[in-house]
Write an enzyme that holds these catalytic residues in place. Structure first.
Site, mmCIF file in Angstrom:
data_model
loop_
_atom_site.group_PDB
_atom_site.id
_atom_site.type_symbol
_atom_site.label_atom_id
_atom_site.label_comp_id
_atom_site.label_asym_id
_atom_site.label_seq_id
_atom_site.Cartn_x
_atom_site.Cartn_y
_atom_site.Cartn_z
ATOM 1 N N TRP A 323 -16.541 13.846 -18.182
ATOM 2 C CA TRP A 323 -17.873 14.429 -18.416
ATOM 3 C C TRP A 323 -17.930 15.873 -17.919
ATOM 4 O O TRP A 323 -18.650 16.702 -18.485
ATOM 5 C CB TRP A 323 -18.927 13.586 -17.701
ATOM 6 C CG TRP A 323 -20.315 14.141 -17.753
ATOM 7 C CD1 TRP A 323 -21.255 13.945 -18.730
ATOM 8 C CD2 TRP A 323 -20.940 15.003 -16.784
ATOM 9 N NE1 TRP A 323 -22.418 14.619 -18.420
ATOM 10 C CE2 TRP A 323 -22.243 15.277 -17.233
ATOM 11 C CE3 TRP A 323 -20.522 15.554 -15.575
ATOM 12 C CZ2 TRP A 323 -23.124 16.075 -16.520
ATOM 13 C CZ3 TRP A 323 -21.396 16.364 -14.859
ATOM 14 C CH2 TRP A 323 -22.682 16.614 -15.336
ATOM 15 N N HIS A 324 -17.172 16.185 -16.875
ATOM 16 C CA HIS A 324 -17.254 17.510 -16.284
ATOM 17 C C HIS A 324 -16.625 18.594 -17.143
ATOM 18 O O HIS A 324 -16.938 19.780 -16.944
ATOM 19 C CB HIS A 324 -16.594 17.507 -14.896
ATOM 20 C CG HIS A 324 -17.455 16.898 -13.835
ATOM 21 N ND1 HIS A 324 -17.504 15.538 -13.602
ATOM 22 C CD2 HIS A 324 -18.304 17.460 -12.943
ATOM 23 C CE1 HIS A 324 -18.337 15.294 -12.610
ATOM 24 N NE2 HIS A 324 -18.846 16.439 -12.194
ATOM 25 N N GLY A 325 -15.732 18.243 -18.045
ATOM 26 C CA GLY A 325 -15.158 19.305 -18.856
ATOM 27 C C GLY A 325 -14.018 18.838 -19.732
ATOM 28 O O GLY A 325 -13.433 17.776 -19.517
ATOM 29 N N PHE A 519 -19.866 23.178 -17.088
ATOM 30 C CA PHE A 519 -19.731 21.757 -17.367
ATOM 31 C C PHE A 519 -20.852 21.250 -18.260
ATOM 32 O O PHE A 519 -20.815 20.124 -18.698
ATOM 33 C CB PHE A 519 -19.723 20.955 -16.061
ATOM 34 C CG PHE A 519 -18.709 21.473 -15.059
ATOM 35 C CD1 PHE A 519 -17.445 21.859 -15.478
ATOM 36 C CD2 PHE A 519 -19.032 21.588 -13.736
ATOM 37 C CE1 PHE A 519 -16.518 22.341 -14.569
ATOM 38 C CE2 PHE A 519 -18.112 22.064 -12.807
ATOM 39 C CZ PHE A 519 -16.858 22.442 -13.229
#
Length: 519
Positions: A323-325, A519
């Site tokens: 989810w962060h990147g 992000f």
């Protein structure tokens, strides 16, 4: 538009507050906030406002139909539309190029001469990870009968686009903000508290987080950082990301209070955690609770046996990392934390079983470091509020010994947890696995050892002093939510001085984006 920019502080925010309190006192405040929030979001690229609008309209309609229907099939179809549309937007704009590069690399290994999937070089819309999760939770909560639909499209649009938390959270559930969208109070006490939060958050960002950024770059941008640079750079990034992100969250809470909204706490002194489970109760609380409620528990949580629990923990954190990147380093970081959570849970289960088999007096001595606190808020808890502490009373004759043992044990556990978190941040910060391995080699001394004194003398010593300050603030001092705010002249002058120092710092260094904007 950045919270730490002159345009926001001296132009956008005064216009919003003036319009909110002077022009729209009798009505239209939600509409005004919605329009201004879209203006705030469109400051970077107005075209991406359409993505947020599409997500808003689909989820608003889905929520209405899910709530109105008693037919399970109809409810599921509308829920599927909501989830699929949000994940499709997020998936395309955030992960298309990652998937294309990965597929092309795999086919190249098998002899393909040309790219199978062309790279589109998709521009990542800022904040899309946050507002899609937030908007999607609305449909999920209504489907679970945990929330009622918004009374109007303006209520829901304002909820999704509310500019204080739009770009980097906290991720707010509609059910937690629904009543405030209709009825909220506006007092001088709330406004002054909001100003205090905003100033402290601004100082965290521009003075502390940006102040140690030089040390981070010195380690992660070097091809072969030495022992000193690698450790100091990793430690500096550990502090930078906390004060950068918690600074944004404090500013968001402060802005919300200025407008009458109470947003939830997103950080609770995470580096005081005594375990990885405890860390995820304290770090990015809104995301960890979102992953718990909408991913970990639907996967089965801890209800399907030990092995399945460990698998669910690992999958949840793996996807949380993704989810962060769009970078495999984030996946490794998430998997690293998932593995630690699973190992920690297994260890605690064995320890509890061992304690349960001991005589009554021995069991009473075994649990002082847990502090009797109920565990909640991380994916590892499964929403069950489990506790590792014994409910048995401690003999009064052992109280002093137990307290001393508890202090030493908690300090060692805190230090060990902090070290594990630091190691994980290397994967999170590095652009590639090669860069992460270079930093790890430096931390092991394989890239050589610099002269520490020369490293301090050759540049500006201020970042090193700020690093020491951040360590003291993170480990010893109360966080923003724990401070007992006062309204006396001394506190007022202190806040004014802090604000002036932050503004002067922006003037010297120019405004820098928050780390979580990527992000």
């Amino acid at each position: 538009m950045l919270f730490n920019s002159y345009e926001f502080i001296f132009l956008f925010l005064p216009i919003v507050l003036a319009g909110y309190y002077l022009l729209f006192r009798k009505g239209g405040r939600l509409g005004f906030l919605t329009v201004m929030s879209y203006l705030f979001y469109g400051w970077w690229d107005w075209r991406f406002c359409s993505l947020m609008l599409i997500s808003t309209l689909i989820d608003y309609q889905a929520g209405r139909h899910i709530y109105a229907s008693e037919d399970v099939r109809v409810r599921r179809r509308w829920l599927l539309l909501s989830v699929a549309s949000n994940l499709s937007l997020l998936g395309f704009f955030k992960y298309f190029d990652l998937v294309a590069r990965s597929v092309n690399q795999m086919t190249a290994w098998f002899g393909a001469d040309a790219a199978v999937i062309p790279l589109l070089h998709v521009v990542l819309p800022v904040g899309i990870s946050f507002y899609t999760f937030q908007s999607m939770s609305y449909s999920l909560d209504i489907y679970q009968r945990a929330a009622k639909p918004a009374r109007s499209i303006w209520d829901f649009a304002c909820y999704v686009a509310l500019f204080p938390q739009l770009i980097a959270g906290p991720i707010v559930r509609y059910r937690d903000l629904a009543e405030q969208l209709v009825h909220r109070t506006h007092t001088w006490a709330k406004a002054s508290l909001g100003i205090s939060f905003f100033i402290v958050g601004l100082a965290k960002k521009v003075i502390l987080a940006d102040g140690v950024a030089f040390l981070v770059a010195d380690a992660f941008e070097a091809s072969a950082p030495g022992l000193f640079s690698a450790w100091i750079g990793t430690l500096a990034y550990t502090m930078q990301i906390y004060f950068d992100f918690s600074g944004y969250s404090d500013m968001a809470v402060g802005l919300g209070l200025m407008l009458g909204f109470r947003l939830p706490q997103n950080f609770h002194s995470p580096y005081k955690a005594t375990s990885i489970t405890d860390f995820w109760r304290r770090w990015h609380i809104s995301l960890s609770s979102w992953l718990r409620d909408y991913l970990y528990i639907p996967l089965g949580g801890n209800r399907l046996g030990a092995v399945r629990t460990y698998v669910n923990l690992f999958i949840t954190m793996l996807l949380g990392g993704l989810w962060h990147g769009a970078n495999w380093n984030f996946v490794v970081w998430g998997g690293y934390h998932g593995l630690l959570l699973a190992i920690e849970r297994k260890f605690n289960e064995r320890r509890q079983a061992k304690v349960a088999r001991r005589p009554l007096g021995s069991a009473a001595k075994e649990s002082p470091d847990s502090g009797g606190r109920r565990d909640k808020g991380s994916p590892a808890d499964g929403g069950n509020g489990e506790t590792a502490s014994s409910s048995l009373p401690r003999p009064s004759g052992e109280r002093i010994e137990v307290r001393g043992h508890s202090l030493i044990t908690r300090s060692l556990r805190r230090l060990f947890t902090f070290l594990l978190v630091m190691i994980g941040w290397v994967f999170f910060r590095a652009d590639t696995m090669g860069q992460a391995m270079a930093v790890f080699r430096g931390m092991l001394g394989l890239n050589g050892v610099e002269a520490v004194v020369w490293a301090l003398i050759r540049g500006n010593p201020l970042p090193y002093l700020l690093l020491v300050l951040t360590l003291g603030l993170a480990f010893v001092c109360p966080n923003t939510w724990e401070i007992r705010w006062r309204t006396n002249p001394l506190w007022f002058l202190g806040l004014v001085a802090l604000f002036v120092l932050a503004i002067a710092t922006i003037f010297v260094n120019t405004a820098s984006p928050f780390l979580y904007f990527q992000f």
